[in-house]
Design a protein around this motif. Sequence first.
Motif, PDB file in Angstrom:
ATOM      1  N   TRP A   5      24.589  48.257  37.804  1.00 39.52           N
ATOM      2  CA  TRP A   5      25.956  47.884  38.173  1.00 39.52           C
ATOM      3  C   TRP A   5      25.955  46.524  38.855  1.00 39.52           C
ATOM      4  CZ3 TRP A   5      26.773  53.146  41.047  1.00 39.52           C
ATOM      5  CH2 TRP A   5      26.834  54.179  40.108  1.00 39.52           C
ATOM      6  N   ASP A  33      25.525  43.753  36.503  1.00 41.19           N
ATOM      7  CA  ASP A  33      26.612  43.710  35.518  1.00 41.19           C
ATOM      8  C   ASP A  33      26.145  43.984  34.093  1.00 41.19           C
ATOM      9  OD1 ASP A  33      29.342  43.563  35.104  1.00 41.19           O
ATOM     10  OD2 ASP A  33      29.317  41.407  34.692  1.00 41.19           O
ATOM     11  N   ARG A  83      28.681  49.502  33.675  1.00 41.19           N
ATOM     12  CA  ARG A  83      29.759  49.750  34.636  1.00 41.19           C
ATOM     13  C   ARG A  83      29.689  51.201  35.080  1.00 41.19           C
ATOM     14  NH1 ARG A  83      33.762  46.347  35.305  1.00 41.19           N
ATOM     15  NH2 ARG A  83      35.343  47.945  35.493  1.00 41.19           N
ATOM     16  N   PRO A  90      33.754  57.002  35.767  1.00 35.67           N
ATOM     17  CA  PRO A  90      34.885  57.359  36.633  1.00 35.67           C
ATOM     18  C   PRO A  90      34.480  58.062  37.930  1.00 35.67           C
ATOM     19  CG  PRO A  90      35.384  57.896  34.354  1.00 35.67           C
ATOM     20  CD  PRO A  90      33.950  57.478  34.394  1.00 35.67           C
ATOM     21  N   TYR A  96      31.633  57.906  39.594  1.00 31.21           N
ATOM     22  CA  TYR A  96      30.972  56.945  40.476  1.00 31.21           C
ATOM     23  C   TYR A  96      31.958  55.916  41.019  1.00 31.21           C
ATOM     24  CZ  TYR A  96      26.550  58.961  39.024  1.00 31.21           C
ATOM     25  OH  TYR A  96      25.510  59.821  38.791  1.00 31.21           O
ATOM     26  N   GLN A  97      32.964  55.552  40.217  1.00 33.65           N
ATOM     27  CA  GLN A  97      33.980  54.626  40.704  1.00 33.65           C
ATOM     28  C   GLN A  97      34.729  55.228  41.892  1.00 33.65           C
ATOM     29  OE1 GLN A  97      36.529  53.105  37.583  1.00 33.65           O
ATOM     30  NE2 GLN A  97      34.786  52.492  36.325  1.00 33.65           N
ATOM     31  N   CYS A 152      34.650  53.661  45.636  1.00 28.93           N
ATOM     32  CA  CYS A 152      35.889  53.301  46.334  1.00 28.93           C
ATOM     33  C   CYS A 152      35.950  53.992  47.699  1.00 28.93           C
ATOM     34  CB  CYS A 152      37.107  53.673  45.489  1.00 28.93           C
ATOM     35  SG  CYS A 152      37.365  52.604  44.058  1.00 28.93           S
ATOM     36  N   PRO A 206      40.208  50.472  43.386  1.00 22.22           N
ATOM     37  CA  PRO A 206      39.505  50.162  42.133  1.00 22.22           C
ATOM     38  C   PRO A 206      39.625  48.677  41.750  1.00 22.22           C
ATOM     39  CG  PRO A 206      40.685  52.219  41.907  1.00 22.22           C
ATOM     40  CD  PRO A 206      41.097  51.624  43.227  1.00 22.22           C
ATOM     41  N   PHE A 249      37.168  47.471  39.011  1.00 18.47           N
ATOM     42  CA  PHE A 249      37.154  48.572  38.050  1.00 18.47           C
ATOM     43  C   PHE A 249      38.366  48.589  37.136  1.00 18.47           C
ATOM     44  CE2 PHE A 249      34.645  51.000  41.472  1.00 18.47           C
ATOM     45  CZ  PHE A 249      33.453  50.454  41.030  1.00 18.47           C
ATOM     46  N   THR A 250      39.361  47.759  37.408  1.00 18.45           N
ATOM     47  CA  THR A 250      40.556  47.764  36.575  1.00 18.45           C
ATOM     48  C   THR A 250      40.370  46.817  35.398  1.00 18.45           C
ATOM     49  OG1 THR A 250      41.600  46.021  37.868  1.00 18.45           O
ATOM     50  CG2 THR A 250      42.073  48.292  38.520  1.00 18.45           C
ATOM     51  N   ARG A 251      41.085  47.081  34.335  1.00 20.94           N
ATOM     52  CA  ARG A 251      40.973  46.259  33.128  1.00 20.94           C
ATOM     53  C   ARG A 251      41.333  44.806  33.430  1.00 20.94           C
ATOM     54  NH1 ARG A 251      40.331  47.070  27.890  1.00 20.94           N
ATOM     55  NH2 ARG A 251      40.470  49.323  28.083  1.00 20.94           N
TER      56      ARG A 251
END
Length: 84
Positions: free
Chosen positions: A24, A27, A30, A33, A35-36, A40, A47, A52-54
């Motif tokens: 991570w 890079d 990624r 979900p 782990y995100q 956070c 996020p 983490f967001t697009r």
Amino acid sequence: MLLADHWGWDIAAENSLKVFVSRWENDTHRPGPAYQVLLCAIFGATPAELGFTRSAAVSTLNERLAALESVIEGLTGRLEQVAA
């Protein structure tokens, strides 16, 4: 690991988790979900703040493309000077 355990979540073993975190940080992968959510909570961040967001991913890609274009322009200029 402590937070996941407290929440009753199964996550990777410590050695595997170290590899995940390295990936991570570098890079190459990624976080998924679960782990995100954990990250956070651990960092007290959203996020978006952790990328983490697009839109954050697109912004990062655009920044990398701009940096690459700058490098190419610089190299092109140097090649023109050498050729002259």
